[in-house]
Design an enzyme around this catalytic site. Structure first.
Site, short mmCIF file in Angstrom:
data_model
loop_
_atom_site.label_atom_id
_atom_site.label_comp_id
_atom_site.label_asym_id
_atom_site.label_seq_id
_atom_site.Cartn_x
_atom_site.Cartn_y
_atom_site.Cartn_z
N ASP A 115 0.84 -1.20 0.00
CA ASP A 115 0.00 0.00 0.00
C ASP A 115 0.87 1.25 0.00
O ASP A 115 2.03 1.24 -0.46
CB ASP A 115 -0.97 -0.06 1.20
CG ASP A 115 -2.28 0.64 0.94
OD1 ASP A 115 -2.31 1.89 1.09
OD2 ASP A 115 -3.27 -0.01 0.58
N ASP A 116 0.34 2.31 0.51
CA ASP A 116 0.98 3.63 0.52
C ASP A 116 2.37 3.56 1.18
O ASP A 116 2.60 2.72 2.05
CB ASP A 116 0.07 4.56 1.35
CG ASP A 116 0.33 6.02 1.06
OD1 ASP A 116 1.33 6.33 0.43
OD2 ASP A 116 -0.51 6.83 1.51
N ARG B 247 -5.96 16.29 3.66
CA ARG B 247 -4.90 15.31 3.93
C ARG B 247 -3.56 15.82 3.38
O ARG B 247 -2.81 15.07 2.76
CB ARG B 247 -5.23 13.96 3.31
CG ARG B 247 -4.58 12.79 4.04
CD ARG B 247 -4.70 11.50 3.27
NE ARG B 247 -4.25 10.36 4.07
CZ ARG B 247 -3.83 9.22 3.59
NH1 ARG B 247 -3.81 9.01 2.29
NH2 ARG B 247 -3.45 8.25 4.37
N ASP C 56 -6.10 5.04 -5.57
CA ASP C 56 -6.75 5.76 -4.46
C ASP C 56 -7.02 7.21 -4.86
O ASP C 56 -6.45 7.74 -5.84
CB ASP C 56 -5.82 5.70 -3.24
CG ASP C 56 -6.57 5.72 -1.92
OD1 ASP C 56 -7.75 6.09 -1.91
OD2 ASP C 56 -5.94 5.39 -0.89
N ASN D 189 -8.05 10.62 -2.37
CA ASN D 189 -8.37 10.85 -0.95
C ASN D 189 -8.89 12.22 -0.56
O ASN D 189 -8.78 12.59 0.61
CB ASN D 189 -7.12 10.53 -0.11
CG ASN D 189 -7.00 9.03 0.13
OD1 ASN D 189 -7.91 8.43 0.69
ND2 ASN D 189 -5.93 8.43 -0.31
N ASP E 85 -13.12 2.46 4.31
CA ASP E 85 -11.94 2.24 5.15
C ASP E 85 -12.32 1.60 6.48
O ASP E 85 -11.46 1.18 7.24
CB ASP E 85 -11.25 3.59 5.45
CG ASP E 85 -10.27 3.96 4.35
OD1 ASP E 85 -10.14 3.20 3.37
OD2 ASP E 85 -9.64 5.03 4.47
C1 DGJ Z 1 -6.99 5.41 1.91
C2 DGJ Z 1 -7.36 4.00 1.57
O1 DGJ Z 1 -8.74 3.81 1.62
C3 DGJ Z 1 -6.62 3.07 2.52
O2 DGJ Z 1 -7.01 1.73 2.30
C4 DGJ Z 1 -5.14 3.26 2.31
O3 DGJ Z 1 -4.80 2.85 1.01
C5 DGJ Z 1 -4.76 4.71 2.53
N1 DGJ Z 1 -5.58 5.59 1.75
C6 DGJ Z 1 -3.32 4.93 2.18
O4 DGJ Z 1 -2.96 6.25 2.23
#
Ligand code: DGJ
Length: 739
Positions: free
Chosen positions: A367-368, A444, A479, A481, A549
């Site tokens: 992931d990130d 963010r 993603d 965000n 999430d």
């Molecule tokens: C938001 C995603 O929904 C999470 O699962 C994860 O990937 C984070 N971002 C990582 O920054």
């Protein structure tokens, strides 16, 4: 099989096309004598006609009629008073704002010379294969609108969109443009179901009466959003439940700001208008230019909201998903986010991969945190080069390791965003959405790249193309965000800046399309800090979605239930994570966590290196069991037996394999109800005459339950599962015995 034909019915010349795909037959016909268009598909008939004024007017949308049934010619509502002149509230298929109209228009525009009046009338049509095009035109204003109708023969779901063309010699500006309006039979007792939510709390199902006035479901956020989802279901009166009642439903295939407006007028006419959100919208068309709207899909069933959902699920699998009509099953995945957050390192990721493989995981996703200076959410977004402190030899050693363990490899990206603390932003501060000289609000700690710019679109495509070309990657978690703010585009003329709402999303789709074409082996997940970008548009270009999430398995029951009203379990990912859960501190057993996640595409996001041998054994048991049932769970017919909405104590679902050989039952008890028994569960969708043997994946059933019984028995007598304590769960599999 497709053929064009002309046939005589009751002395009328019908011109049209009939075609068969999947199991059902469909036809599109035009009755030239009555001036009526008629679409028959699945269990549905949809019809509209050209009335005496030349306006194109909805005639019928409901259960399939007999082929020989004549549909009355279109007659607009009569004038009731001087306030409702003829034509003011005609239920048009696509109304321009002009003349006396008072209904919500599909198209509103203004010309450079000040004219704002557009009256759309039938011009011509074309029936070709499984589609119908109807051209509407305002001959004096020289504007045309091409309505396109597509039809799914199996589900009867009709897709509608519009292309607006400026054929005049002056510039015009579109103030609002819908994809389509759906008109329902007049009635005063409709109710609406819709989905609402917020981060970590998505997919709440709400019901409200449709009353005179308007209800607007929308996103003004630049993307789909989770406050509302672009889906609706409307039903008559109190009749409806999971298996009864007339339900009209629909969803918009668009991942930008959108609106679905439900109007009821004083004549009890109900009209559902969906398309680009008119808020802050403007789209300028020079002479000869056009604007194509997204597609607004609509369906109908007389068998309740449960069947409406199953039709949507089948439609997505067979028509929408990139791998349609046969989408691949979702592999069991491991994702490192909740285990490591930004602290990814090569040795730890390798250890996680080794452990995941022993449990039966099939895809490993980092992931990130793997790129740029990404040690927290404060920096690095935009710099898509491997962080050499964390991966001294690049990604190859980890990828080789994962492949060597027999798993596919996936990686997280958030390509539409940038941290101000990044090399990309330092080099291109003008690449983000912004108004000249105004503050740039962060979410963010990040800003939104203006994908409407061609250089930004190309940059994003190149970065991802390079990542996929240089590394053997099978999966992208894509993603997104934050919402938009200050959606300016200072590099284009002020009167063209609001095109950003359209062009951004077109470019996003373009990037996804090109990546898929160039890297056909790569699957993509749409994630937006959870479920804030799930719609039929993004679903056409991605293979799965991340609904939330929130990984608490109890909250997740409601989230997954809400999701299932509109979208297919085939794309719904769900992870088993740690207990207590980070969202709410709730403690649950590993059994409960696994069973909750097994309702969709199973993933694991826990700190598996800390699991005990007992926990490992539990995980292996469920992962193996899941592989036996996942085709049924992901691609079968879903029946919601007990609803977890409104924090109900119970939740139960049943999935029946498409060919009927297997059914899977999940039952959950969030909170024990004194000494009361769990409600008897009546299965659905089985063959009454066939015999089915049950086995348990977890849990117990009442003493005396026969091991084998008929479908009629399981559906009418039902089955009693023994669940009594808080956060208890059971799962049973029913297999057909013999043929
Ligand atoms: C938001 C995603 O929904 C999470 O699962 C994860 O990937 C984070 N971002 C990582 O920054």
């Amino acid at each position: 099989m497709k053929r064009i034909r002309a046939l005589m019915v009751a002395g009328l010349l019908l011109v049209g096309s009939s075609f068969t795909e999947g199991h059902a037959a469909a036809s599109i016909r035009y009755d030239a004598a009555q001036r009526v268009f008629r679409i028959d598909a699945g269990q549905v008939t949809y019809a509209f006609g050209i009335n005496g004024d030349g306006a194109v007017q909805t005639l019928y949308w409901g259960s399939r009629l007999a082929a020989e049934d004549a549909l009355a010619v279109a007659v607009p509502p009569k004038s009731r008073s001087s306030f409702d002149p003829p034509g003011a509230n005609t239920p048009q298929e696509y109304a321009g704002w002009g003349g006396p109209i008072t209904v919500t228009p599909d198209l509103k525009l203004h010309f450079a010379d000040g004219n704002r009046d557009v009256i759309l009338r039938y011009d011509s049509h074309r029936i070709a294969g499984d589609g119908l095009d109807v051209r509407l035109r305002d001959a004096a204003a020289k504007v045309s609108v091409d309505l396109h109708y597509s039809v799914d023969p199996d589900t009867g779901i009709v897709g509608r969109s519009a292309r607006i063309e400026n054929q005049s010699t002056q510039v015009l500006t579109i103030d609002s443009a819908a994809a389509a309006s759906w008109n329902l039979p007049p009635a005063a007792d409709y109710s609406l179901r819709y989905l609402t939510g917020t981060w970590a709390s998505e997919w709440h199902l709400r019901t409200r009466a449709v009353t005179p006035g308007a209800t607007v479901l929308e996103s003004r956020r630049g993307s789909t959003g989770d406050e509302n989802n672009p889906w609706f279901a409307i039903e008559r009166g109190g009749e409806w439940n999971e298996s009864h009642g007339r339900v009209w439903f629909g969803a918009l295939a668009w991942s930008g700001s959108w609106s679905i407006r439900i109007d009821q007028d004083i004549l009890n006419q109900v009209r559902i208008t969906g398309g680009y959100n008119p808020f802050d919208f403007a789209y300028r068309l020079k002479p000869g230019e056009s604007l194509q709207t997204p597609v607004f899909y609509g369906g109908y069933t007389s068998n309740g909201i449960g069947e409406a959902s199953r039709l949507m699920h089948a439609f997505q699998r067979q028509r929408i998903l990139p791998q349609a009509p046969k989408p691949k099953l979702r592999p069991v995945l491991y994702n490192s986010w909740e285990a490591t957050e930004f602290k990814v390192t090569e040795p730890e990721q390798e250890r996680l991969a080794e452990k995941a493989a022993t449990l039966g995981v099939e895809r490993f996703v980092i992931d990130d945190g793997w790129f740029g200076a990404r040690n927290s959410d404060h920096a690095g977004l935009g710099d898509w080069t491997v962080n050499r402190e964390k991966f001294p030899n690049g990604l190859k050693p980890l990828i080789d390791k994962v492949h060597g363990l027999g798993m596919s490899f996936g990686i997280w990206v958030e390509p539409e965003m940038v941290n101000p603390d990044s090399d990309l932003y330092r080099k291109h501060p003008d690449w983000v959405l912004n108004f000249d000289g105004r503050q740039r609000s962060e979410g963010r700690n990040q800003l939104v790249l203006n994908l409407a710019r061609e250089d930004v679109r190309e940059y994003v495509f190149d970065v991802l193309d390079r990542l996929l070309s240089q590394n053997d990657i099978q999966f992208l978690k894509w993603d997104y965000n934050r919402n938009w703010s200050e959606p300016g585009w200072p590099q284009v003329a002020p009167e063209d800046q609001q095109k950003v709402y359209v062009v951004y999303v077109q470019h996003l789709y373009d990037i996804l399309r090109r990546l898929r074409a160039k890297h056909p082996g790569v699957e993509i997940e749409s994630c937006s800090g959870g479920g804030a970008r799930v719609d039929l548009g993004i679903m056409g270009l991605t293979d799965e979605v991340w609904p939330s999430d929130n990984t608490d398995p109890s909250d997740r029951l409601s989230i997954q239930d809400g999701f299932s009203y509109a979208y297919a379990p085939a794309v719904m990912m769900s992870w088993v994570t740690g207990s207590p859960n980070w969202v709410n501190g709730r403690q649950t057993s590993l059994d409960f966590r696994f069973l909750s996640s097994m309702q969709g595409g199973l993933g694991i996001g826990a700190k598996i290196l800390e699991w005990t041998p007992e926990e490992d054994a539990t995980a292996k048991h469920y992962i193996a069991a899941y592989k036996d049932i996942r085709a049924t769970v992901q691609q079968g017919r879903l029946y919601r037996l007990l609803s977890p909405q409104e924090r109900a104590p119970y939740s139960a679902t049943e999935s029946v394999a498409t060919e009927g050989g297997q059914a899977v039952l999940f039952a959950f008890l969030r909170q024990g109800q004194e000494a009361q028994a769990y409600p008897t569960l009546f299965l659905q969708g089985l063959d009454a005459k066939a015999r089915y043997r049950y086995r348990t994946i977890h849990g117990q059933v009442a003493a005396g339950t026969p091991e084998v019984a008929s479908g009629a028995y399981w559906m009418n007598h039902g089955i009693d599962v023994l669940l009594r304590t808080d956060m208890d769960a059971a799962a049973l599999v029913f297999e057909r015995v013999g043929n």
